[in-house]
Design an enzyme around this catalytic site. Structure first.
Site, PDB file in Angstrom:
ATOM      1  N   PHE A 132      -7.422  -8.743 -48.790  1.00 15.53           N
ATOM      2  CA  PHE A 132      -6.252  -9.611 -48.921  1.00 15.53           C
ATOM      3  C   PHE A 132      -5.769 -10.015 -47.517  1.00 15.53           C
ATOM      4  O   PHE A 132      -5.822  -9.204 -46.590  1.00 15.53           O
ATOM      5  CB  PHE A 132      -5.157  -8.854 -49.676  1.00 15.53           C
ATOM      6  CG  PHE A 132      -3.996  -9.703 -50.089  1.00 15.53           C
ATOM      7  CD1 PHE A 132      -4.095 -10.557 -51.182  1.00 15.53           C
ATOM      8  CD2 PHE A 132      -2.801  -9.653 -49.392  1.00 15.53           C
ATOM      9  CE1 PHE A 132      -3.017 -11.346 -51.564  1.00 15.53           C
ATOM     10  CE2 PHE A 132      -1.717 -10.442 -49.774  1.00 15.53           C
ATOM     11  CZ  PHE A 132      -1.828 -11.294 -50.865  1.00 15.53           C
ATOM     12  N   LYS A 235       3.491  -6.540 -59.459  1.00 18.62           N
ATOM     13  CA  LYS A 235       2.390  -7.184 -60.186  1.00 18.62           C
ATOM     14  C   LYS A 235       2.249  -6.514 -61.559  1.00 18.62           C
ATOM     15  O   LYS A 235       3.089  -6.704 -62.413  1.00 18.62           O
ATOM     16  CB  LYS A 235       1.138  -7.124 -59.332  1.00 18.62           C
ATOM     17  CG  LYS A 235       1.305  -7.983 -58.083  1.00 18.62           C
ATOM     18  CD  LYS A 235       0.189  -7.889 -57.088  1.00 18.62           C
ATOM     19  CE  LYS A 235       0.459  -8.887 -55.966  1.00 18.62           C
ATOM     20  NZ  LYS A 235      -0.407  -8.672 -54.800  1.00 18.62           N
TER      21      LYS A 235
HETATM   22  C1  LIG Z   1       0.023  -8.981 -53.498  1.00 24.47           C
HETATM   23  C2  LIG Z   1      -0.723  -8.213 -52.485  1.00 24.47           C
HETATM   24  C3  LIG Z   1      -0.107  -7.797 -51.306  1.00 24.47           C
HETATM   25  C4  LIG Z   1       1.302  -8.236 -50.986  1.00 24.47           C
HETATM   26  O1  LIG Z   1       1.872  -7.503 -49.967  1.00 24.47           O
HETATM   27  P1  LIG Z   1       3.439  -7.704 -49.665  1.00 24.47           P
HETATM   28  O2  LIG Z   1       3.695  -6.916 -48.471  1.00 24.47           O
HETATM   29  O3  LIG Z   1       4.162  -7.229 -50.910  1.00 24.47           O
HETATM   30  O4  LIG Z   1       3.687  -9.160 -49.496  1.00 24.47           O
HETATM   31  C5  LIG Z   1      -0.834  -7.008 -50.444  1.00 24.47           C
HETATM   32  N1  LIG Z   1      -2.122  -6.669 -50.719  1.00 24.47           N
HETATM   33  C6  LIG Z   1      -2.743  -7.079 -51.842  1.00 24.47           C
HETATM   34  C7  LIG Z   1      -4.154  -6.662 -52.103  1.00 24.47           C
HETATM   35  C8  LIG Z   1      -2.067  -7.871 -52.748  1.00 24.47           C
HETATM   36  O5  LIG Z   1      -2.691  -8.288 -53.853  1.00 24.47           O
END
Ligand SMILES: *Cc1c(COP(=O)(O)O)cnc(C)c1O
Length: 423
Positions: A132, A235
């Protein structure tokens, strides 16, 4: 009846049968669903609102109004309370190994930095190019600040990271291996146990991002011997926009690691207001500052709901929803140029199914306009996320029937090719 109409009736009957036999079907009534006609297939980005959360948050606001500062007698342990529900009911961990804290991005930084500090002399962090974005950026920044090398493994964006490619990147110079358990784009599940074992074999620590796993699939932290993990609650855990994240540190490692943000919520006898930072020996040393109480109550309700359903049953239904979606896509959408961009096998796939189409962005806009909410991910991917506790097989049927009708009529071509700011 023409063969294609027969097929249509078939899939609808199949969806109805699967819904009738679904042991989790009643959980849908535990969510606020103001518009029954909306087909929501984006629970992997933002889960729906549980009714108990709406009530709990109203109560929490009233507690603030009435109790004022005295409320902290209860709120002070909330982050650990939620952590224990997550540890025992959602992730396969022990009480005292999970705490609610900050955001996933901030936790990634805290945990990765602590891991590198615990492996002095080792110069490499391993991740993959399909991780990500926030994970990759945080690790890039950390590597630069610490003068380390970020070794980026190449991953097939539809099939997910392979153990073999991670193994090839490992040597005695590696301090940390940091990967996502379920890939955000394809939904591919990484082999947590095999990767962790390979990292441990060279003396490295592992840090897993569980954002798309928690509340969707089994997360065998304990049996896989995982060192560190973090993930979102907004989520599949349905805790609401911006709800705090959780972090996991294996019990045997907690005293040994020291995180870089020395906040007063990690301090021994916090309210003695001591002169020098002296962190507690437990998991609380990974906390930083005052926890967001309203978000923490939302996370508590969301985690409890998944724990009540049972993560085994949740994972099984998620896989069944995915299998059904894939079957319908093969029959209806492949002729219009859609291709599966997720692993076919249910054991290798998380809580969403992704389709590839050169005009995926236009299709996602056309679906939204028709009351079906998927999401779009670069490049050319349409993601269908299943909130297992509230998504029915009939919703998947309705969403895909709508997509097929759009493809057949070509109405998606009326939507802009230019991407919006949020996709
Ligand atoms: C949604 C998501 C995030 C989001 O991180 P935030 O710090 O809450 O913005 C991080 N890693 C993955 C794999 C995600 O799917």
């Amino acid at each position: 009846m023409t063969p294609s109409l027969y097929r249509v009736a078939d899939f609808l009957a199949q969806a109805r049968e699967l819904d009738a036999a679904d042991p989790l079907a009643a959980f849908r009534d535990r969510f606020v669903i103001p518009d029954e006609r909306l087909v929501y297939l984006d629970g992997n980005s933002l889960g729906r609102l549980p009714t108990s959360t709406r009530e709990r948050l109203h109560r929490a606001i009233d507690e603030w109004g009435a109790d004022l500062i005295r409320g902290w007698d209860r709120w002070i342990t909330l982050a650990r309370e939620v952590g224990d529900v997550l540890a025992t009911g959602v992730l396969e961990a022990a009480p005292g190994e999970v705490v609610l804290s900050d955001s996933t991005s901030v936790n990634l930084y805290k945990l990765a930095d602590a891991a590198c500090a615990a492996r002095p002399g080792r110069r490499v962090i391993v991740t993959d190019d399909d991780n990500f974005p926030t994970d990759r950026y945080i690790l890039q920044g950390l590597a630069e600040a610490r003068g380390l090398e970020l070794r980026v493994v190449k991953t097939d964006i539809d099939l997910g990271v392979s153990v073999e490619s991670v193994r090839e990147a490992l040597d005695e110079d590696v301090a940390l291996v940091s990967l996502s358990h379920v890939a955000y784009r394809s939904g591919a599940v990484a082999d947590m146990a095999a990767v962790t074992a390979a990292a441990h074999a060279v003396g490295a620590l592992t840090l897993w991002d569980l954002s798309h796993s928690a509340g969707a699939v089994r997360v065998p932290l304990r049996s896989a011997g995982v060192d560190l993990a973090t993930g979102c609650t907004y989520k599949h855990l349905n805790a609401g926009p911006g709800a705090p994240a959780f972090l996991f540190v294996r019990a045997g490692l907690q005293r040994e690691l020291r995180q870089p943000i020395w906040g007063w919520f990690g301090q021994r006898e916090q309210f003695d207001m001591g002169a020098a930072y002296d962190p507690v020996e437990t998991l609380d040393r990974f906390q930083v500052g005052t926890p967001p109480v309203l978000g923490a109550y939302a996370a508590l309700e969301g985690a409890r709901l998944t724990a009540e359903a049972g993560i085994g049953a949740v994972a099984e239904k998620g896989a069944a929803l995915g299998a059904y979606a894939i079957e319908v896509c093969d029959a209806w959408l492949a002729p219009y140029g859609f291709a599966l961009a997720s692993p076919r096998s249910g054991t290798r796939r998380g809580g969403h199914v992704t389709l590839h189409h050169p005009r995926a962005w236009q299709f996602s806009q056309a679906l939204r306009a028709a009351g079906v909410v998927p999401d779009f991910r670069t490049p050319d991917r349409l993601r269908l996320g299943f909130g297992t506790l509230y998504t029915r097989f009939a919703d998947v049927y309705a969403g895909l029937a709508c997509l097929r009708d759009i493809a057949a009529s070509g109405s998606h071509r009326e939507f802009p090719e230019q991407h919006a700011r949020v996709t």
